[in-house]
Design an enzyme around this catalytic site. Structure first.
Site, PDB file in Angstrom:
ATOM      1  N   PHE A 131       0.872  -1.171   0.000  1.00 29.69           N
ATOM      2  CA  PHE A 131       0.000   0.000   0.000  1.00 29.69           C
ATOM      3  C   PHE A 131       0.919   1.234   0.000  1.00 29.69           C
ATOM      4  O   PHE A 131       1.848   1.312   0.800  1.00 29.69           O
ATOM      5  CB  PHE A 131      -0.857  -0.046   1.274  1.00 29.69           C
ATOM      6  N   ASP A 214       2.200  -4.533   8.810  1.00 29.81           N
ATOM      7  CA  ASP A 214       1.023  -3.691   8.645  1.00 29.81           C
ATOM      8  C   ASP A 214      -0.180  -4.633   8.563  1.00 29.81           C
ATOM      9  O   ASP A 214      -0.326  -5.371   7.581  1.00 29.81           O
ATOM     10  CB  ASP A 214       1.162  -2.845   7.374  1.00 29.81           C
ATOM     11  N   TYR A 239     -10.943   1.090  10.691  1.00 32.91           N
ATOM     12  CA  TYR A 239     -12.140   1.449   9.915  1.00 32.91           C
ATOM     13  C   TYR A 239     -12.460   0.434   8.829  1.00 32.91           C
ATOM     14  O   TYR A 239     -13.442   0.562   8.138  1.00 32.91           O
ATOM     15  CB  TYR A 239     -12.010   2.856   9.316  1.00 32.91           C
ATOM     16  N   LYS A 240     -11.601  -0.595   8.688  1.00 33.99           N
ATOM     17  CA  LYS A 240     -11.882  -1.646   7.696  1.00 33.99           C
ATOM     18  C   LYS A 240     -12.719  -2.738   8.373  1.00 33.99           C
ATOM     19  O   LYS A 240     -13.871  -2.488   8.697  1.00 33.99           O
ATOM     20  CB  LYS A 240     -10.562  -2.131   7.108  1.00 33.99           C
ATOM     21  N   ARG A 387     -12.445  -5.897  -5.939  1.00 36.54           N
ATOM     22  CA  ARG A 387     -12.312  -6.554  -4.634  1.00 36.54           C
ATOM     23  C   ARG A 387     -13.708  -6.771  -4.051  1.00 36.54           C
ATOM     24  O   ARG A 387     -14.505  -5.840  -3.956  1.00 36.54           O
ATOM     25  CB  ARG A 387     -11.491  -5.692  -3.673  1.00 36.54           C
TER      26      ARG A 387
HETATM   27  C1  PLP Z   1      -5.834   1.162   4.737  1.00 41.71           C
HETATM   28  C2  PLP Z   1      -4.367   1.068   4.841  1.00 41.71           C
HETATM   29  C3  PLP Z   1      -3.606   2.110   5.381  1.00 41.71           C
HETATM   30  C4  PLP Z   1      -4.285   3.404   5.755  1.00 41.71           C
HETATM   31  O1  PLP Z   1      -3.495   4.324   6.395  1.00 41.71           O
HETATM   32  P1  PLP Z   1      -4.199   5.619   7.016  1.00 41.71           P
HETATM   33  O2  PLP Z   1      -3.121   6.299   7.734  1.00 41.71           O
HETATM   34  O3  PLP Z   1      -5.327   5.154   7.875  1.00 41.71           O
HETATM   35  O4  PLP Z   1      -4.737   6.436   5.898  1.00 41.71           O
HETATM   36  C5  PLP Z   1      -2.238   1.929   5.510  1.00 41.71           C
HETATM   37  N1  PLP Z   1      -1.646   0.768   5.114  1.00 41.71           N
HETATM   38  C6  PLP Z   1      -2.360  -0.242   4.581  1.00 41.71           C
HETATM   39  C7  PLP Z   1      -1.680  -1.502   4.152  1.00 41.71           C
HETATM   40  C8  PLP Z   1      -3.730  -0.118   4.419  1.00 41.71           C
HETATM   41  O5  PLP Z   1      -4.443  -1.107   3.878  1.00 41.71           O
END
Ligand code: PLP
Length: 427
Positions: A131, A214, A239-240, A387
């Protein structure tokens, strides 16, 4: 009865057998909400815990910091304690704080400093399926230390553009003898591959490097055992799969071995709690993961998580995972049966799969638009991935079956052709 009705009936039987159905506890804004890996929906439980904090604010004002239930002053630690079993950590190893990106900054920064102190190398092993924010944050932490990111970021390349082999991580570690940190996702955001955290951690440690993860795409969907695996640090968002709301406070884990170390981004909220209000100008870190908090906890962004954790406690993370595996298995079998023109990009071995399925089609973008127009919410990730996330707390087998039938119709009718080719914007 025709095939169509038979398919639906079979799905309904699977739902009856599954038992767990908490759909009534969620507000689902669309007919089929299969995007809980991006933003989980509101639940009555989250709404209630948020409302409680609003009531406390109205009725107690500043006294909420000491008299709230629980006191807001300890809210981050309190939620950390409740989250610990979900990630397999000891209570003082988890806290909620900041955002995921900020937590990557402070934890990667902290461990880079530990590398320097212990004469380890300061290269960081990542991969080309990550990501993007993870790379942005890591690069800036390297730059801040005068380290050239192009020299210090070792990017393991995927052999197929979807998944990563642990062997390829091992090869990178063999090739570079100055690696200090291996930082990997638990579940890849696009393909949904689940990495073997134990073996990646062991690999890192065999090469005298720290192992960080992560967990954004696994927390709340896949149980973890971070402490037992010996993981050094981890970050994630709520939030996921944990449905704590847009921009909800994030979580982090730091192994006990490093409690008491100086966080890279220090702030008064990470100070030893007992003496925080003595207002000393010298910083004494809390002897727990709480030290990696920075500023005042945003209580309104944390409160919904308390309600969500009631739901997860009720069902049990093991049951959530079991049902999730069954739902993704069923979805994959339907794609095979009903959508021969699509490719499943997610590993078929359930031990290698997180909570969503990547369905690939060259027209993925426009198909996603056509699905949305029908009230089927999934999402698209370039170049060709749709997805689909059957999050087990509120999605059942019949929903999965219906989503695939919508896809079948859209492909048969060429219904996606009326939508424009991809531009910019949130997908
Ligand atoms: C959703 C996600 C993030 C989100 O980071 P935010 O700081 O909440 O915007 C970071 N890393 C991964 C792998 C994600 O899936």
């Amino acid at each position: 009865m025709d095939d169509h009705e038979l398919g639906r009936e079979r799905a309904q039987r699977l739902d009856d057998a599954a038992g767990v159905n908490l759909r009534d506890r969620f507000y689902l804004p669309d007919d089929l909400y299969l995007d809980g890996n991006s933003l989980g929906p509101l639940s009555t439980d989250a709404e209630r815990s948020l409302q409680r904090v609003i009531d406390e604010w109205r009725e107690r004002g500043i006294r909420g910091w000491t008299d709230g239930e629980p006191p807001w002053f300890h809210y981050g630690e309190h939620l950390g304690t409740r989250l610990a079993p979900l990630v397999g950590a000891r209570e003082d190893e988890v806290v909620v704080a900041n955002s995921t990106t900020v937590n990557i900054h402070t934890l990667v920064g902290t461990f880079l400093d530990l590398c320097a102190e212990s004469n380890r190398g300061q290269k960081i092993v990542v991969n080309d399926l990550d990501f993007p924010t993870d790379h942005y944050a890591i690069r800036s932490q390297l730059r801040l230390r005068g380290l050239d990111p192009d020299d210090h970021l070792v990017i393991v390349e995927s052999h197929d553009g979807r998944t990563l082999r642990e062997d390829d991580i091992a090869a990178a570690l063999d090739e570079h003898d100055d690696v200090g940190i291996v930082f990997m996702p638990s579940v890849f955001y696009r393909s949904g591959q689940l990495l073997d955290i134990d073996s990646v951690t062991d690999l890192a440690h065999e090469h005298d490097a720290f192992a960080g993860f992560d967990l954004a795409h696994s927390v709340g969907a896949v149980p973890h055992s971070l402490a037992e695996s010996g993981v050094d640090f981890a970050v994630w968002c709520h939030y996921k799969y944990l449905n704590a709301g847009p921009g909800a406070i994030a979580g982090l884990y730091v192994h006990r071995d490093y409690h008491g170390e100086l966080p890279a981004l220090a702030g008064w909220w990470g100070h030893e709690k007992e003496t925080q209000f003595e207002m000393q100008l010298t910083y004494t870190p809390a002897r727990s993961a709480g030290a990696w908090q920075i500023g005042t906890i945003p209580i309104l962004s944390a409160a919904p998580l308390a309600g969500v954790l009631d739901i997860v406690d009720e069902v049990g993370i093991e049951t959530v995972r079991e049902r999730s595996v069954e739902l993704t298995e069923y979805l994959i079998s339907l794609v095979d049966e009903r959508l021969p023109e699509c490719t499943v990009g997610t590993p078929r071995d359930p031990d290698r799969r997180g909570g969503h399925v990547a369905i690939e089609h060259p027209e993925g973008y426009r198909i996603n638009e056509a699905l949305k127009a029908r009230g089927v919410v999934v999402d698209f990730r370039p170049p060709n991935v749709i997805r689909v996330c059957p999050s087990p707390l509120y999605v059942g087998f019949e929903d999965v079956w219906e989503a695939v039938e919508h896809l079948r119709e859209i492909l048969d009718e060429g219904a996606y052709e009326q939508f424009e080719e991809r531009g910019g914007g949130v997908t």
